[in-house]
Each structure stands twice: as C-alpha cells, then as structure tokens.
Design a protein around this motif. Structure first.
Motif, PDB file in Angstrom:
ATOM      1  N   GLU A 225       0.863  -1.372  -0.170  1.00 22.65           N
ATOM      2  CA  GLU A 225      -0.038  -0.043  -0.010  1.00 22.65           C
ATOM      3  C   GLU A 225       1.030   1.099  -0.118  1.00 22.65           C
ATOM      4  O   GLU A 225       0.613   2.105  -0.681  1.00 22.65           O
ATOM      5  CB  GLU A 225      -0.829   0.000   1.083  1.00 22.65           C
ATOM      6  N   GLU A 228       2.035   1.822  -3.631  1.00 23.25           N
ATOM      7  CA  GLU A 228       1.036   2.257  -4.258  1.00 23.25           C
ATOM      8  C   GLU A 228       0.899   3.687  -4.099  1.00 23.25           C
ATOM      9  O   GLU A 228       0.727   4.596  -5.139  1.00 23.25           O
ATOM     10  CB  GLU A 228      -0.011   1.437  -3.829  1.00 23.25           C
ATOM     11  N   ASN A 229       1.049   4.289  -2.769  1.00 23.88           N
ATOM     12  CA  ASN A 229       0.912   5.692  -2.821  1.00 23.88           C
ATOM     13  C   ASN A 229       2.127   6.435  -3.277  1.00 23.88           C
ATOM     14  O   ASN A 229       1.951   7.399  -3.831  1.00 23.88           O
ATOM     15  CB  ASN A 229       1.084   6.019  -1.192  1.00 23.88           C
ATOM     16  N   ASN A 297      -2.935  -0.172  11.266  1.00 24.60           N
ATOM     17  CA  ASN A 297      -4.217   0.094  11.578  1.00 24.60           C
ATOM     18  C   ASN A 297      -4.947  -1.204  12.289  1.00 24.60           C
ATOM     19  O   ASN A 297      -6.219  -1.304  12.070  1.00 24.60           O
ATOM     20  CB  ASN A 297      -5.316   0.541  10.231  1.00 24.60           C
ATOM     21  N   GLN A 331      -8.061   0.895  -6.753  1.00 24.94           N
ATOM     22  CA  GLN A 331      -7.780   0.750  -5.124  1.00 24.94           C
ATOM     23  C   GLN A 331      -7.925  -0.461  -4.935  1.00 24.94           C
ATOM     24  O   GLN A 331      -8.935  -0.487  -3.912  1.00 24.94           O
ATOM     25  CB  GLN A 331      -8.459   1.755  -4.366  1.00 24.94           C
ATOM     26  N   ILE A 333      -6.091  -2.636  -3.042  1.00 25.85           N
ATOM     27  CA  ILE A 333      -5.692  -3.122  -1.957  1.00 25.85           C
ATOM     28  C   ILE A 333      -6.625  -2.631  -0.779  1.00 25.85           C
ATOM     29  O   ILE A 333      -6.987  -3.228   0.254  1.00 25.85           O
ATOM     30  CB  ILE A 333      -4.281  -2.416  -1.546  1.00 25.85           C
ATOM     31  N   GLU A 334      -7.052  -1.356  -1.006  1.00 27.51           N
ATOM     32  CA  GLU A 334      -8.182  -0.612  -0.066  1.00 27.51           C
ATOM     33  C   GLU A 334      -9.722  -1.622   0.045  1.00 27.51           C
ATOM     34  O   GLU A 334     -10.144  -1.644   0.894  1.00 27.51           O
ATOM     35  CB  GLU A 334      -8.539   0.836  -0.548  1.00 27.51           C
ATOM     36  N   TYR A 335      -9.840  -1.861  -1.221  1.00 24.78           N
ATOM     37  CA  TYR A 335     -10.997  -2.826  -1.219  1.00 24.78           C
ATOM     38  C   TYR A 335     -10.850  -4.173  -0.488  1.00 24.78           C
ATOM     39  O   TYR A 335     -11.716  -4.454   0.295  1.00 24.78           O
ATOM     40  CB  TYR A 335     -11.191  -3.283  -2.783  1.00 24.78           C
ATOM     41  N   ARG A 337      -8.697  -4.507   1.909  1.00 24.34           N
ATOM     42  CA  ARG A 337      -8.799  -4.029   3.607  1.00 24.34           C
ATOM     43  C   ARG A 337     -10.132  -3.770   4.034  1.00 24.34           C
ATOM     44  O   ARG A 337     -10.361  -4.091   5.298  1.00 24.34           O
ATOM     45  CB  ARG A 337      -7.847  -2.623   3.518  1.00 24.34           C
ATOM     46  N   LYS A 338     -10.913  -3.149   3.713  1.00 28.97           N
ATOM     47  CA  LYS A 338     -12.385  -2.884   4.075  1.00 28.97           C
ATOM     48  C   LYS A 338     -13.099  -4.530   4.324  1.00 28.97           C
ATOM     49  O   LYS A 338     -13.677  -4.576   5.258  1.00 28.97           O
ATOM     50  CB  LYS A 338     -13.176  -2.161   2.864  1.00 28.97           C
ATOM     51  N   GLU A 341     -11.366  -5.244   7.479  1.00 29.11           N
ATOM     52  CA  GLU A 341     -11.892  -4.572   8.663  1.00 29.11           C
ATOM     53  C   GLU A 341     -13.213  -5.194   9.164  1.00 29.11           C
ATOM     54  O   GLU A 341     -13.614  -5.008  10.300  1.00 29.11           O
ATOM     55  CB  GLU A 341     -11.820  -3.172   8.258  1.00 29.11           C
TER      56      GLU A 341
END
Length: 474
Positions: A225, A228-229, A297, A331, A333-335, A337-338, A341
């Motif tokens: 991640e 990626e940023n 996180n 995104q 990785i964010e998908y 991650r959600k 979570e």
C-alpha cells in the motif's frame, strides 16, 4: 548519509539483491532500511501470552527476511509458481535463476530433501481426479525449510551481509523517496515509533536523507500500500494489480494424508462457475498451525505455519479468489482491506472461524460446536462466528464451489467439520511497469518482490533480488 545502493525492505528480494552483489565481487556501498528488528530480536509474544497483543510493528510480518522468517519456509522450485516474473524475463531465464537461487539457500543450510518428486504414478492419479473435477494440478517441487529452520538460515544470511560491510538500519521507516529532475536520488527515513529492542543498528532519531545512485524498493506485501501511494505521488508507471481474497481451510491430517505424502503441497487452480474467477490453493501446511498476522491500522489477517519438528494433527491451506479490477476503480488493496476490517469487527478484533457445514446451512458456528468437532482449531483465539456476513457474495460462492471441486480430488475435504478462517488476504501492489533490467520510468529507481506486483512468495522474490544484484554489480 551517502551510499551507492539503498535498499528499502529487508525481505527476500532486498537481501538477495545485496547478497548477489557481494557474490559478484561488488565493492559498492550498500545500505538496507528495515522498519522491523534484526532476526535475532524478533519475538512474537503470542508464544507466551497465547493471544495476539498487537505489537507495532508486527514481529511476524516485519524485520529481517520479512514474513519469510515466520512463514512455513517453502521454496517453490517451479517457474510456474510465484507470480508473473517469467512473463517479464522469460521462462528459461526464470528457471535458471530459481536453480541458482536454490543453491544459495542450500549453501546457508537449507534441507537437501525436495518434496513432491519421485512418485509419478501417484501424482498421475491425483492429476486424473483434478481433471475430472475441472481443476489443474501444477507440478511444483518444494524445498521445505520449516519455520524454525528458516529463521536459522536467514540469521546466517544477515550475519554474512553485515560481515561483508552491508549496513542494515533496523527500526527505520522509509517516509519518502527523493526525486530530482525525473531521477531518484535516494530516500528519506525516520525512526520507527516502536523500540527496535535496543541492540539493533540505529542512527539516532529524527529525519535522515540517504542519497544513492540506485534506490531499490522491496517492501513486500506489507509495504504494498505504501508503494502504491508512492507510485501515485510521483507518477511511477504502474497498472492496477490483482488482490486475492479468501479463507484459510483446516482439516484433519487423515483427510490430506495421500496428497501430503505424495506432493507435500497440492497446487490446484480452478475457474468455478458461475463467475469464473481464478481460484487456487496456496501455502499448504501438513501438520501445521493456523496463525494471525497484524498489518497497519490493527488489521488482523490469517496465515499458516509449518515447522520441521513440531507438528499438529491438522493440515491447513489457503483458498484464494483473485480479483482484477478495471477502470474507473484503481484501489484493489483498499477494497481488500475494507473486507478485512468488517471481518475483524465481527470477530471483535480477532480472526473468525466457521465450519463449512454451517456455511451451507446458513448459520453461524458456535464455540460449543467447535469443541465437539473432530477438527480442533490450531489458532486458539480465533472466534467462532459467521464469515459470510463479511465476505463478498462473489468470492464466497467461488470458494464454496472450489471446495466442492477439491473434494473430488481429496475426499472428505468438503466435510461439514472442515474449518474456514477469515480474512485471508494477499496484498500485491499495483504492478510497477519496468523493463527486463527492472528499471522504472524514473531513472535510478527499481522495484522488486511482492510489493512490485511481479512476484508472490519466497523463491521468486529471492530470484528477482539475485537478478537485480547482478545488474547493480556490473
């Protein structure tokens, strides 16, 4: 600070870059940045506390050799396994580099035994059942280091690098790269908040700029991640990558006995109806233990370990469903991650476990039901619950149908008592666009290993590091 080569991340790709430079006789000054600890200082408190205490950074995923030091330590000796690097460098060269890299592991003490060879007729029988079930069996000899032996091998490599003059800065986080006129001139590092144990190399606290002729980013899945940023911030050419969402499956050893003895690891690939996503088995651990890893996180994900000596009565493996996204979404990785979570939320911060039969019956699993089952969880603090409440419908249906197909290859795999742990997530960075010398569109910047999106696993990441090391030693 000035050096010739700065390597961000002391996972397999990074350390094999430095190792090969030394083996090629290079006298260039090498600095490795690692946010975790030296391998001799890596300790997981869970061995004592019996529950995760959320160390920052997580000792299982960060530190010298990355997650490899606490993994089951399997080296896949086939170019068909471990990512897309052969598409970049060619299959023949990939095969050659795997053979060469394997010899390095042997020099540092890897077991000479190779699993999954020598039983041709039994392999043919397993392949026949796989074909009947609509699955592909990938032949992949395995050199199994074992979790405890892997730590010994990587410790020997760490000491070798330091003796040869490689400077390894533990407990430092790379906060940025330095770009001037389209060229990468080095990195900016800052002291990690967590203590490095007091005995690791350090340069005090605060912000440090390291200038280098070549910058190698090899931050592993843990740093995907972050990379990626960085790519988005500095227009480093990349394409949307794949993210794997799945479960860790655990069954009794008796169910997997034939496959364990013949192949050690059964690498099965399928495209189950109705969605036809690629679904595969990954990281099979005969007599192994399900484990928890913590990402940033406080994201808790499930994994599996297998020791050389210590054995359980169960076998665990991952079943992963690959998701490839196109425009406008970028995104992945964010998908993933959600999803993780939400699963963590349902488990009050812990890994969720559910029996396969309960999934089919549309009900959650209760702790008392696990206590009566033949399959006892090897992750003692996993919370019995309902993983389907967080898992996307598409992924869940793919996994259910794939398990039913595997049951044809391994009778009893789809038993009601089979355990499914969630979330099992594999973060791969958006695939960085590079040439065959691993040059990005930014001069002086190279990306390696799992964070680059080109490899998956110890061997292919190590081999990519070897190639990089040769290029930089020239």
């Amino acid at each position: 600070m000035k050096c010739d080569v700065v390597i961000v991340g002391a996972g397999p790709a990074g350390i094999f870059t430095a190792l090969e430079m030394i083996r090629q006789g290079s006298s260039k000054k090498i600095v490795i940045i690692e946010k975790g600890r030296a391998i001799e200082n890596r300790r997981c408190p869970k061995n004592t506390t019996k529950k995760c205490v959320n160390c920052r950074p997580c000792s299982i995923t960060t530190g010298f050799s990355g997650a490899g030091a606490f993994s089951d330590g399997k080296l896949s000796l086939s170019y068909e396994v471990g990512g897309d690097l052969p598409n970049l460098i060619g299959e023949d060269f990939a095969r050659e580099m795997i053979d060469y890299t394997d010899k390095i592991y042997l020099e540092f003490g890897a077991d000479t035994k190779v699993e999954g060879i020598g039983q041709t007729e039994k392999v043919k029988d397993i392949r026949k059942r796989a074909i009947q079930a609509g699955l592909k069996l990938v032949d992949c000899p395995i050199r199994h280091l074992g979790t405890e032996k892997a730590q010994e091998i990587y410790l020997a490599i760490e000491k070798f690098l330091q003796e040869k003059g490689v400077e390894i800065l533990f407990g430092y986080n790379c906060s940025d790269v330095i770009l001037e006129d389209g060229t990468c001139r080095g990195v900016v590092i800052e002291k990690e908040n967590a203590s490095d144990g007091g005995s690791d190399n350090s340069q005090g606290s605060g912000r440090i700029e390291i200038s280098a002729g070549h910058t190698v980013i090899a931050t592993g899945r843990r740093g995907a991640e972050w990379l990626e940023n960085i790519c988005a911030r500095y227009d480093i050419a990349h394409a949307p990558g794949t993210v794997d969402i799945g479960v860790r499956v655990e069954v009794r050893n008796e169910i997997m006995e034939d496959v364990n003895n013949v192949l050690y690891e059964s690498k099965l690939i399928g495209y189950p109806q109705p969605f036809r996503n690629k679904v595969r088995t990954f990281c099979q651990n005969p007599g192994g233990f399900v484990s928890q890893e913590n990402y940033d996180n406080d994201l808790a994900v499930v994994n599996g370990h297998s020791y050389k000596e210590l054995k359980s009565g169960n076998t665990n493996l991952a079943i992963l469903c690959s998701h490839d996204f196109t425009e406008p979404f970028n995104q992945p990785i964010e998908y993933a991650r959600k999803i993780g979570e939400v699963t963590n939320m349902l488990g009050a911060g812990h890994i969720l476990v559910q029996r396969y039969g309960d999934i089919l019956d549309g009900k959650r699993t209760w702790e008392k039901e696990l206590s009566r089952s033949n399959v006892k969880p090897t992750l003692p603090d996993a919370v019995a619950g309902d993983i389907t409440a967080a898992m996307p419908y598409r992924a869940m249906i793919n996994i259910i149908n794939f398990i039913q197909a595997v049951d044809h290859v391994v009778p009893g795999f789809a038993a009601a008592e089979t355990l499914l742990y969630s979330p099992e997530l594999k973060f791969y960075s958006n695939k960085v666009k590079m040439d065959t010398d691993f040059n990005t569109n930014v001069a002086g910047l190279h990306c390696l290993g799992d964070s680059s999106g080109w490899t998956r696993g110890l061997m292919m990441a190590s081999a990519m590091g070897v190639i990089m090391g040769r290029k930089l030693a020239e």
